[in-house]
Design a protein around this motif. Structure first.
Motif, mmCIF file in Angstrom:
data_model
loop_
_atom_site.group_PDB
_atom_site.id
_atom_site.type_symbol
_atom_site.label_atom_id
_atom_site.label_comp_id
_atom_site.label_asym_id
_atom_site.label_seq_id
_atom_site.Cartn_x
_atom_site.Cartn_y
_atom_site.Cartn_z
ATOM 1 N N ARG A 1 -5.272 2.508 -8.043
ATOM 2 C CA ARG A 1 -6.028 1.213 -7.832
ATOM 3 C C ARG A 1 -4.886 0.142 -7.907
ATOM 4 O O ARG A 1 -5.686 -0.681 -6.952
ATOM 5 C CB ARG A 1 -6.240 0.816 -9.982
ATOM 6 N N ALA A 2 -3.813 0.215 -7.495
ATOM 7 C CA ALA A 2 -3.136 -0.619 -6.798
ATOM 8 C C ALA A 2 -2.848 -0.305 -5.172
ATOM 9 O O ALA A 2 -2.985 -1.551 -4.790
ATOM 10 C CB ALA A 2 -1.326 -0.817 -7.314
ATOM 11 N N THR B 1 0.283 -1.220 -0.479
ATOM 12 C CA THR B 1 0.301 0.093 -0.075
ATOM 13 C C THR B 1 1.009 1.278 0.461
ATOM 14 O O THR B 1 0.796 2.075 -0.573
ATOM 15 C CB THR B 1 -1.188 -0.188 0.707
ATOM 16 N N VAL C 1 -5.550 0.318 -3.723
ATOM 17 C CA VAL C 1 -7.124 -0.070 -3.613
ATOM 18 C C VAL C 1 -6.680 -1.348 -2.991
ATOM 19 O O VAL C 1 -7.053 -2.501 -2.535
ATOM 20 C CB VAL C 1 -8.061 1.079 -3.953
ATOM 21 N N TYR C 2 -6.117 -2.291 -4.174
ATOM 22 C CA TYR C 2 -6.051 -3.438 -4.409
ATOM 23 C C TYR C 2 -5.111 -4.310 -3.679
ATOM 24 O O TYR C 2 -5.504 -5.107 -2.533
ATOM 25 C CB TYR C 2 -5.319 -4.262 -5.185
ATOM 26 N N ALA C 3 -4.107 -3.496 -2.602
ATOM 27 C CA ALA C 3 -3.282 -3.036 -1.275
ATOM 28 C C ALA C 3 -4.149 -3.656 -0.152
ATOM 29 O O ALA C 3 -3.683 -4.258 0.008
ATOM 30 C CB ALA C 3 -2.141 -3.056 -1.964
ATOM 31 N N GLN C 4 -4.088 -2.405 -0.436
ATOM 32 C CA GLN C 4 -5.751 -2.157 1.137
ATOM 33 C C GLN C 4 -6.104 -3.536 0.999
ATOM 34 O O GLN C 4 -6.847 -3.688 2.408
ATOM 35 C CB GLN C 4 -6.171 -1.147 1.081
ATOM 36 N N GLY C 5 -6.867 -4.431 -0.075
ATOM 37 C CA GLY C 5 -7.830 -5.006 0.028
ATOM 38 C C GLY C 5 -6.886 -6.301 0.901
ATOM 39 O O GLY C 5 -8.116 -6.857 1.022
ATOM 40 N N PHE C 6 -6.336 -6.470 -0.147
ATOM 41 C CA PHE C 6 -5.425 -7.132 0.582
ATOM 42 C C PHE C 6 -5.105 -7.225 1.601
ATOM 43 O O PHE C 6 -4.697 -8.529 2.059
ATOM 44 C CB PHE C 6 -3.542 -7.361 -0.399
#
Length: 160
Positions: A66-67, A42, A69-74
Motif C-alpha cells: 500500500r505504501a 517507491t 501505491v501511495y508513493a507511486q501516486g505521490f
C-alpha cells in the motif's frame, strides 16, 4: 541552397553545445526534486515489501505494498504538478535553446564563409603569382629569340 550543414573544421568545437546530459540531469533534479524523492520512496516500499515476503509477514507485506501505491501516486502527482508549474519555463527554455541553436548555426555559417573567402584569396594570390611567373618566362623567351634573331641574320648574310 540545401538545408544540410556546411562542412567545416569547426564541427568538433564544443562551444556549439550548450548543455551536456549531466548538467541537464542536475538541472532537472533541482527543478523538480519531488519526483526523485517519490521514486526513492517507491523503491524503499518495494524493498521493505520484499523483505516482509521473505519473512512471511503478511500484514507488513500488505502495508508496504500500500505504501508503494501511495508513493507511486505521490510521484505521479509531483510529475503532473511539476509539468503545470514549469510549463512556461520549459517553453522559454525551448525558445532560448532554439535561438541559441540558430545563432550557433549562423556563426558556423559565417565562419565557413570567412574560411571560403580566405581560401579564395589564397587561390587568387597563387593565380596572380603563376601569371606573373608565366609573363616573366614569356618575356625571357622573347628576349632570347630576339637575341638569336640578329645572330641568325648575320650568319646568313656571310654565306651569300
Amino acid at each position: 541552397m540545401s538545408n544540410r550543414p556546411l562542412p567545416s573544421s569547426f564541427d568538433g568545437d564544443e562551444e556549439f553545445f550548450e548543455e551536456n546530459r549531466w548538467h541537464k540531469l542536475k538541472r532537472r533534479l533541482l527543478e523538480e526534486p519531488l519526483i526523485p524523492l517519490g521514486c526513492l520512496l517507491t523503491c524503499a516500499a518495494l524493498w521493505r515489501a520484499s523483505r516482509a515476503i521473505k519473512a512471511g509477514n503478511k500484514a507488513d507485506t500488505n502495508r508496504y505494498f500500500r505504501a508503494r501505491v501511495y508513493a507511486q501516486g505521490f510521484t505521479v502527482a509531483a510529475m503532473v504538478a511539476g509539468s503545470y508549474y514549469w510549463q512556461s519555463d520549459r517553453e522559454k527554455r525551448k525558445h532560448l535553446t532554439e535561438e541559441a541553436r540558430r545563432r550557433a548555426a549562423e556563426e558556423k555559417k559565417a565562419a565557413w564563409i570567412r574560411e571560403l573567402e580566405r581560401r579564395d584569396e589564397e587561390d587568387k594570390a597563387l593565380a596572380e603569382r603563376a601569371n606573373a611567373l608565366a609573363e616573366k618566362r614569356r618575356k625571357s623567351i622573347l628576349l632570347q629569340q630576339q637575341q638569336r634573331a640578329p645572330e641568325s641574320q648575320g650568319s646568313g648574310s656571310k654565306a651569300d
